[in-house]
Write an enzyme that holds these catalytic residues in place. Structure first.
Site, mmCIF file in Angstrom:
data_model
loop_
_atom_site.group_PDB
_atom_site.id
_atom_site.type_symbol
_atom_site.label_atom_id
_atom_site.label_comp_id
_atom_site.label_asym_id
_atom_site.label_seq_id
_atom_site.Cartn_x
_atom_site.Cartn_y
_atom_site.Cartn_z
ATOM 1 N N ARG A 239 9.625 3.188 -1.328
ATOM 2 C CA ARG A 239 8.398 3.342 -1.029
ATOM 3 C C ARG A 239 8.362 4.778 -0.428
ATOM 4 N NH1 ARG A 239 6.971 0.136 -4.215
ATOM 5 N NH2 ARG A 239 5.786 -1.597 -4.145
ATOM 6 N N GLU A 268 1.107 8.720 -2.044
ATOM 7 C CA GLU A 268 0.951 9.027 -3.418
ATOM 8 C C GLU A 268 -0.422 8.298 -4.089
ATOM 9 O OE1 GLU A 268 4.832 6.539 -4.404
ATOM 10 O OE2 GLU A 268 3.449 5.104 -5.277
ATOM 11 N N HIS A 286 6.510 7.237 -9.794
ATOM 12 C CA HIS A 286 6.565 5.739 -9.465
ATOM 13 C C HIS A 286 6.623 4.957 -10.825
ATOM 14 C CE1 HIS A 286 5.478 2.504 -6.267
ATOM 15 N NE2 HIS A 286 6.255 1.927 -7.059
#
Ligand code: DGY
Length: 330
Positions: A239, A268, A286
């Site tokens: 993360r 993000e 991601h």
């Protein structure tokens, strides 16, 4: 009357249809990302929600919707859910472990290899038309086979990466985790437990797979990067926030480490702009779990959880993958 549920982001329409068998579904085919006020509004009257990691469920959202009984994430990570706040209000939370383990481990390994062998950097060079001749030291990187693979966070995905490294590439695998794995699992992964200091010092390729929590915030910052080999790579598929992106960008710019592969970012989808200015980093949006089969499996598991959490289907009352099973008992 069917209970009402929200599907907060666009997902596979046929899986939304599975929910419609049991529920009055408000979905989001236009795939808007709801800010908090809109999320609160859309949750009005809903007993459950099939969510993704992009919506935050905190005390304010829960208090505005006291009828909400279940938050079912289509993700294994659940740092978007305040589980303590859910526990306090008897809200059940679920995630989607296991179904994404191998796909995500594949991607972590691919990103690590791309960083080590400078694949993105050399592709950009070629696309720019800069390739005029072969030369002996053009885009020389670090070997993956036989190197030392360091894994921070040895859950299921970390174990998958360890096996790929040890069995497929003859790597020496070391790991650091909150708790040491059982000897049988260490043997299966051919992995040795080491201190965080030894991990940083000895890894040729460091892969971060630790879940985000206040305890793991900036687990890798300037001080940790300074302990790594200058030839090392760092890959983050965990993360944003586990790595201090500003410190990493600086370390990359100064060639304090060789290169990095990043699939997740602090804040993000916004990126620390400094990361865009350094060549020795591979950046992906991601997508570690993004194969069609795996994303379908994740969506189906999230739907199974929601159906069961609200008392329907073959697992009524027993969602397959609860995070806070205690909320079920309460
Ligand atoms: C997960 O499942 O946690 C992945 O990071 C996708 O959000």
């Amino acid at each position: 009357m069917k209970p009402a549920v929200l599907v907060s982001r666009a997902i596979f329409p046929d899986i939304v249809d599975r929910l419609r068998v049991h529920f009055d579904v408000q979905d989001n085919p236009e795939d808007r990302v709801f800010k908090k006020a809109e999320l609160i509004e859309r949750l009005a009257g809903k007993q459950g929600v099939l969510a993704t990691g992009s919506e935050r469920f905190d005390a304010e959202v829960l208090d505005a919707n006291p009828q909400l009984k279940a938050v079912c994430n289509m993700a294994v990570g659940y740092n978007n859910i305040d589980v303590d706040a859910c526990n306090a209000r008897g809200v059940l939370c679920t995630n989607t472990p296991d179904v994404l383990t191998e796909t995500t481990a594949d991607f972590g390994f691919a990103l690590m290899m791309a960083a080590a062998r400078r694949i993105a950097e050399s592709e950009h060079y070629l696309r720019r038309g800069d390739w005029k001749k072969w030369s002996y030291d053009m885009f020389t990187g670090g070997d993956v086979h036989g190197a030392t693979l360091g894994i921070l966070g040895m859950g299921r995905i970390g174990q998958g990466i360890a096996k790929r490294g040890a069995l497929g590439f003859g790597m020496k695998v070391i790991y650091h985790n909150r708790s040491r794995l059982a000897p049988a699992i260490e043997a299966e992964c051919r992995a040795s437990y080491v201190s965080k200091e030894a991990l940083l010092r000895d890894a040729d390729h460091l892969v971060i797979v630790v879940p985000y929590s206040p305890a793991s915030h900036h687990a890798i910052g300037a001080a940790e990067l300074a302990q790594m080999k200058r030839t090392a790579t760092l890959t983050n598929i965990a993360r944003g926030g586990v790595v201090d992106d500003a410190a990493l960008a600086q370390a990359l710019a100064e060639r304090r480490i060789a290169s990095a592969g990043l699939d997740v970012f602090e804040g993000e989808p916004a990126l620390n702009p400094a990361l865009l200015t350094v060549p020795n980093v591979v950046l992906t949006p991601h997508i570690a779990s993004a194969t069609i089969a795996t994303r379908r499996a994740m969506a189906n598991l999230a739907a199974d959880n929601l159906i069961a959490a609200l008392g329907f289907g073959p697992n009524a009352g027993h969602p397959p993958t609860p995070i806070n099973a205690a909320a079920l008992k309460g």
